[in-house]
Write a protein that holds these residues in place. Structure first.
Motif: not given
Length: 194
Positions: A119-124, A164-173
């Motif tokens: 989560l921290a990696l994807h938020e970054s 951006i959309d892929l990272e946002r999806m990972w953060v939400e998931w």
């Protein structure tokens, strides 16, 4: 996508040496297609042998000078054909998803820690993409922007928005997965279920 096409794309954007290509992969193309220094140099040799690129003549002969490459008409034709071709989506191969599937069988010891790390990696990464978007694609006219450059910028921005959309999806998931792992009942051996 294949590495030769990624290299042809990068060289059409700007003739470069192998070292410069490696740096550009680290900064831009590498966000969605990675390659090592050795892979890039090996592929440059193959592309040159195939007649798709050539080394530019150095302005001044110097020993140890980096070779710069440019794309030849055959290389542009290859890339144009590839862009117009068809390719089915590839299945996602992510070790984290496999790890979660395995946790369903053996228990979740350590999994929440790994989920938080991801989560921290994807938020970054999401923050980095948003910074790039704000820097390179802020609204308003750009000085000296030609119509062709404008189309190229729109396409580059679409690629960035996909990231951006892929990272946002990972953060939400991942946020949801952590919430569920925190509320999952313990299994028969005391481990939380996944």
């Amino acid at each position: 996508m294949s590495l030769p096409h990624a290299i042809l794309t990068a060289l059409l954007e700007r003739p470069s040496s192998g070292l410069e290509l490696t740096r550009r992969f680290d900064r831009s193309i590498g966000y969605f297609w990675s390659a090592t220094h050795q892979q890039i140099y090996r592929e440059l040799g193959r592309l040159e042998e195939s007649g798709y690129i050539r080394a530019l003549a150095p302005e001044q002969p110097a020993r140890g000078r980096k070779k710069e490459y440019e794309v030849l008409p055959a290389g542009r034709e290859e890339l144009t054909g590839w862009v117009a071709g068809r390719e089915d989506p590839k299945p996602v191969r992510d070790p984290l998803l496999l790890r979660m599937r395995a946790a369903a069988v053996v228990g979740t010891d350590g999994l929440p820690v790994e989920l938080r790390r991801h989560l921290a990696l994807h938020e970054s990464q999401l923050a980095e993409y948003r910074d790039i978007e704000a820097r390179d694609f802020s609204p308003g006219p750009k000085p000296d922007a030609a119509p062709a450059a404008s189309e190229a910028d729109r396409l580059r921005h679409l690629v960035l928005r996909a990231g951006i959309d892929l990272e946002r999806m990972w953060v939400e998931w991942l946020t949801e997965a952590l919430r569920e792992s925190d509320t999952a009942p313990a299994g028969p051996d005391g481990a939380q279920g996944a």
